[in-house]
Design an enzyme around this catalytic site. Structure first.
Site, PDB file in Angstrom:
ATOM      1  N   ASN A 130       0.808  -1.236   0.000  1.00 62.22           N
ATOM      2  CA  ASN A 130       0.000   0.000   0.000  1.00 62.22           C
ATOM      3  C   ASN A 130       0.837   1.281   0.000  1.00 62.22           C
ATOM      4  O   ASN A 130       0.518   2.231  -0.690  1.00 62.22           O
ATOM      5  CB  ASN A 130      -1.033  -0.019   1.136  1.00 62.22           C
ATOM      6  CG  ASN A 130      -0.404  -0.151   2.501  1.00 62.22           C
ATOM      7  OD1 ASN A 130       0.744  -0.569   2.635  1.00 62.22           O
ATOM      8  ND2 ASN A 130      -1.151   0.193   3.519  1.00 62.22           N
ATOM      9  N   GLU A 169       4.489  -4.508  12.509  1.00 62.07           N
ATOM     10  CA  GLU A 169       3.544  -3.396  12.304  1.00 62.07           C
ATOM     11  C   GLU A 169       2.379  -3.958  11.510  1.00 62.07           C
ATOM     12  O   GLU A 169       2.510  -4.264  10.324  1.00 62.07           O
ATOM     13  CB  GLU A 169       4.229  -2.259  11.531  1.00 62.07           C
ATOM     14  CG  GLU A 169       5.317  -1.560  12.323  1.00 62.07           C
ATOM     15  CD  GLU A 169       4.777  -0.727  13.491  1.00 62.07           C
ATOM     16  OE1 GLU A 169       3.551  -0.505  13.550  1.00 62.07           O
ATOM     17  OE2 GLU A 169       5.586  -0.322  14.332  1.00 62.07           O
ATOM     18  N   CYS A 184      -3.171   1.091   6.945  1.00 62.46           N
ATOM     19  CA  CYS A 184      -3.395   0.489   8.267  1.00 62.46           C
ATOM     20  C   CYS A 184      -4.024   1.498   9.211  1.00 62.46           C
ATOM     21  O   CYS A 184      -4.729   1.129  10.141  1.00 62.46           O
ATOM     22  CB  CYS A 184      -2.069   0.001   8.827  1.00 62.46           C
ATOM     23  SG  CYS A 184      -0.813   1.284   8.849  1.00 62.46           S
TER      24      CYS A 184
HETATM   25  P1  NAD Z   1      -0.060  -9.315   3.885  1.00 57.74           P
HETATM   26  O1  NAD Z   1       0.187  -9.689   5.287  1.00 57.74           O
HETATM   27  O2  NAD Z   1      -0.913 -10.204   3.061  1.00 57.74           O
HETATM   28  O3  NAD Z   1       1.311  -9.140   3.082  1.00 57.74           O
HETATM   29  C1  NAD Z   1       2.355  -8.352   3.563  1.00 57.74           C
HETATM   30  C2  NAD Z   1       3.673  -8.973   3.162  1.00 57.74           C
HETATM   31  O4  NAD Z   1       3.762 -10.267   3.737  1.00 57.74           O
HETATM   32  C3  NAD Z   1       3.864  -9.153   1.660  1.00 57.74           C
HETATM   33  O5  NAD Z   1       5.205  -8.879   1.327  1.00 57.74           O
HETATM   34  C4  NAD Z   1       3.578 -10.637   1.474  1.00 57.74           C
HETATM   35  O6  NAD Z   1       4.230 -11.194   0.347  1.00 57.74           O
HETATM   36  C5  NAD Z   1       4.176 -11.187   2.743  1.00 57.74           C
HETATM   37  N1  NAD Z   1       3.724 -12.519   3.121  1.00 57.74           N
HETATM   38  C6  NAD Z   1       2.571 -13.141   2.821  1.00 57.74           C
HETATM   39  N2  NAD Z   1       2.557 -14.385   3.350  1.00 57.74           N
HETATM   40  C7  NAD Z   1       3.725 -14.536   4.002  1.00 57.74           C
HETATM   41  C8  NAD Z   1       4.306 -15.589   4.761  1.00 57.74           C
HETATM   42  N3  NAD Z   1       3.684 -16.751   4.972  1.00 57.74           N
HETATM   43  N4  NAD Z   1       5.535 -15.389   5.294  1.00 57.74           N
HETATM   44  C9  NAD Z   1       6.183 -14.216   5.129  1.00 57.74           C
HETATM   45  N5  NAD Z   1       5.693 -13.188   4.408  1.00 57.74           N
HETATM   46  C10 NAD Z   1       4.475 -13.351   3.855  1.00 57.74           C
HETATM   47  O7  NAD Z   1      -0.644  -7.839   3.954  1.00 57.74           O
HETATM   48  P2  NAD Z   1      -1.373  -7.033   2.807  1.00 57.74           P
HETATM   49  O8  NAD Z   1      -2.769  -7.483   2.733  1.00 57.74           O
HETATM   50  O9  NAD Z   1      -0.579  -7.038   1.590  1.00 57.74           O
HETATM   51  O10 NAD Z   1      -1.282  -5.553   3.433  1.00 57.74           O
HETATM   52  C11 NAD Z   1      -2.328  -4.977   4.095  1.00 57.74           C
HETATM   53  C12 NAD Z   1      -2.204  -5.201   5.599  1.00 57.74           C
HETATM   54  O11 NAD Z   1      -1.020  -4.564   6.062  1.00 57.74           O
HETATM   55  C13 NAD Z   1      -3.343  -4.557   6.343  1.00 57.74           C
HETATM   56  O12 NAD Z   1      -3.759  -5.390   7.394  1.00 57.74           O
HETATM   57  C14 NAD Z   1      -2.718  -3.277   6.886  1.00 57.74           C
HETATM   58  O13 NAD Z   1      -3.360  -2.757   8.011  1.00 57.74           O
HETATM   59  C15 NAD Z   1      -1.327  -3.735   7.179  1.00 57.74           C
HETATM   60  N6  NAD Z   1      -0.394  -2.595   7.238  1.00 57.74           N
HETATM   61  C16 NAD Z   1       0.123  -2.247   8.453  1.00 57.74           C
HETATM   62  C17 NAD Z   1       0.956  -1.128   8.552  1.00 57.74           C
HETATM   63  C18 NAD Z   1       1.517  -0.680   9.875  1.00 57.74           C
HETATM   64  O14 NAD Z   1       2.463   0.109   9.895  1.00 57.74           O
HETATM   65  N7  NAD Z   1       0.976  -1.122  11.002  1.00 57.74           N
HETATM   66  C19 NAD Z   1       1.276  -0.394   7.399  1.00 57.74           C
HETATM   67  C20 NAD Z   1       0.717  -0.794   6.189  1.00 57.74           C
HETATM   68  C21 NAD Z   1      -0.100  -1.902   6.120  1.00 57.74           C
END
Ligand code: NAD
Length: 502
Positions: A171, A270, A304
């Site tokens: 995002n 995060e 997020c």
């Molecule tokens: P996601 O958890 O699906 O993916 C995030 C990352 O994790 C990607 O690089 C993905 O390839 C990787 N990933 C997926 N499966 C994995 C595994 N088994 N092992 C290791 N890595 C893996 O998240 P998303 O849907 O792409 O992003 C949106 C989410 O991120 C929302 O919940 C949002 O709130 C959160 N977010 C949090 C923050 C924060 O600072 N707190 C910032 C931005 C987004």
């Protein structure tokens, strides 16, 4: 290796100037742009048109092993570089990002559907975190402590953590990766990035390019794009890194944290949010609506810290809903590359279907759509719902869409109870003309961040960022990330002979 042209298939996209000789169709390992060879390819698809704009090689588990191995070797020499040198390289990379701002905006549009306004925010955020991160090189310090043992001197020495693994979402890919990479490098660590599969360029390869141009030594930064469900476990459970920084969903964050701990790697997580925008009965209604629209619809609600729920006192409820619905209906929806678009597409079909499913189920359970509610391809209209109760799917889940469910409440206590009735605890906002009253509510919200008379979308590079509960562990930015990215070592010096009991 050179396939930057594949980013410019569409007639309306100007040729990208950012390092045009650099092919994005490569991994970045040990200072080399490694062509895909017989590796699988990850197609990068434009959410606005669904055309494939480029492909990037999918790193194998062997690539991940190699990346961590070269990072471990390179870190030793990098940590010995004087802090000014490390800071200068990090700062230079930040300056380069600024000079590529126009091209980056195009890349954000093509990879994650970000409009120009969002690109401006993201570049500003990335440069801010790089500036503050670079400064940490000179601020990492240890301590001298008294000793309970006569003749002993205690020193607490601060050292880089070592190798840092970085997994980030799509995002705000450039910013969310930069906020770890910049301080990590400045503090003498080396880094391996696994960017999200939607944004391998802006979430990883662009940073490799600017740090390479800035003079970062080979091996100190490596990028291994790949699907999370294919190489994610291997990456997060790898024995080499000392810190595993993860930004993404709470579900995957829990899994990554467990893998990291299993390898004695410190997790920094995060995660998701279900942020409440609380409008008390004495709020300035126009200010609350302005903030509510910005906090819900910016980048299609895909942050997020976006507003997930609007909690509005019953005496203001009807006016608030009407005002927010007017704002929602007035926002220009369109291809992010078209001038004036404020609402672009959501990231992919599964995310759209999730949002639409929450909307449909909530309407079946009695909610009313006051604006929007429709979609075309991945373009979801900014949507406002009234008659929402806290347990409806659109309110109790992180919907991650341009959707504003409005929930009425009778008292401050009830607003606090509803706001806290979630496993998340990331950000939130409170509106009141009585700052003491707003402060009381802010104190009672179980979140890592709360903003009075604003909305939750705030992040400043020198202020702690993070959440509680399912929203994560640890705080990012400035001295808080310095703690995560360094370790301390107690060295004692027995200056006089010590008397032992035997
Ligand atoms: P996601 O958890 O699906 O993916 C995030 C990352 O994790 C990607 O690089 C993905 O390839 C990787 N990933 C997926 N499966 C994995 C595994 N088994 N092992 C290791 N890595 C893996 O998240 P998303 O849907 O792409 O992003 C949106 C989410 O991120 C929302 O919940 C949002 O709130 C959160 N977010 C949090 C923050 C924060 O600072 N707190 C910032 C931005 C987004």
């Amino acid at each position: 290796m050179t396939n930057i042209d594949s980013f410019v298939e569409r007639d309306d996209v100007d040729a990208l100037e950012i390092a045009p000789e650099a092919g994005w169709n490569a991994l970045y390992l040990d200072g080399e742009w490694v062509a895909g060879g017989d590796r699988d390819a990850i197609p990068v698809e434009d959410p606005a048109t669904r055309s494939t704009v480029t492909t990037v090689p999918h790193a194998t588990e062997d690539d991940v092993d190699e990346a961590f191995a070269v990072a471990e070797t390179a870190q030793e020499e990098w940590a010995k570089r004087p802090p000014q040198e490390r800071a200068a390289i990090v700062s230079e990379a930040g300056d380069l990002l600024g000079s590529y701002a126009d091209d980056l905006a195009t890349l954000f549009a093509l990879e994650c559907g970000g409009v120009q306004l969002k690109a401006d925010f993201e570049i500003q955020l990335a440069q801010g975190t790089i500036d503050v991160g670079a400064g940490l090189a000179m601020r990492a310090s240890g301590r001298h402590k008294q000793s309970v043992t006569p003749g002993k001197e205690n020193l607490v020495v601060r050292e880089p953590a070592g190798v840092v693994g970085v997994i980030t979402p799509w995002n705000f890919p450039l910013y969310l990766t930069s906020r770890v990479v910049a301080p990590a490098l400045a503090l003498g660590n080396s880094v391996v990035i696994k960017p999200d599969e939607h944004t391998p360029v802006t979430g990883g390869l662009v940073l490799a390019k600017v740090f390479e141009e800035a003079g970062l030594p080979d091996g100190v930064l490596n990028v291994v794009p790949g699907y999370g469900d294919e190489i994610g476990d291997h990456f997060s459970g790898h024995p080499t890194p000392s810190v595993m920084s993860f930004t993404g969903s709470s579900e995957i964050g829990r899994r990554v944290g467990q893998h990291a701990v299993g390898s004695y790697t410190e997790p920094a997580l995060e995660l998701g949010g279900n942020n409440a925008h609380v409008v008390l009965e004495d709020a300035d209604l126009e200010r609350a609506i302005d903030a509510g629209a910005f906090g819900s619809f910016t980048h299609q609600g895909q942050e997020c810290i976006s507003i997930n729920r609007h909690l509005v006192h019953e005496s203001l409820y009807d006016e608030y809903v009407a005002g927010l619905a007017d704002r929602a209906a007035s926002l220009p929806i369109g291809d992010p590359l078209e001038e004036g678009s404020l609402v672009g597409p959501v990231i992919n079909e599964s995310q759209r279907d999730k949002i639409v499913g929450f909307l449909e189920e909530s309407v079946e359970r009695g909610a009313t759509i006051e604006a929007g509610g429709d979609h075309d391809g991945l373009f979801v209209e900014p949507t406002v719902l009234s008659g929402v109760s806290a347990d409806m799917p659109v309110a109790c889940n992180e919907h991650f869409g341009p959707v504003a469910p409005v929930i009425p409440f009778e008292s401050d206590e009830e607003a606090i109870r509803i706001a806290n009735d979630t496993e998340y605890g990331l950000s939130g906002s409170v509106h009141s003309t009585d700052l003491e009253r707003a402060r009381d509510v802010a104190d009672a919200l179980e979140t890592g961040m709360v903003h009075i008379n604003d909305q939750p979308l705030n992040d400043e590079p020198h202020v702690p960022f993070g959440g509680v509960g399912a929203s994560g562990m640890g705080r990012y930015n400035d001295e808080w990330i310095l703690e995560i990215l360094t370790t301390t070592k107690w060295i004692s010096v027995q200056r006089e002979p010590r008397e032992y009991p035997y």
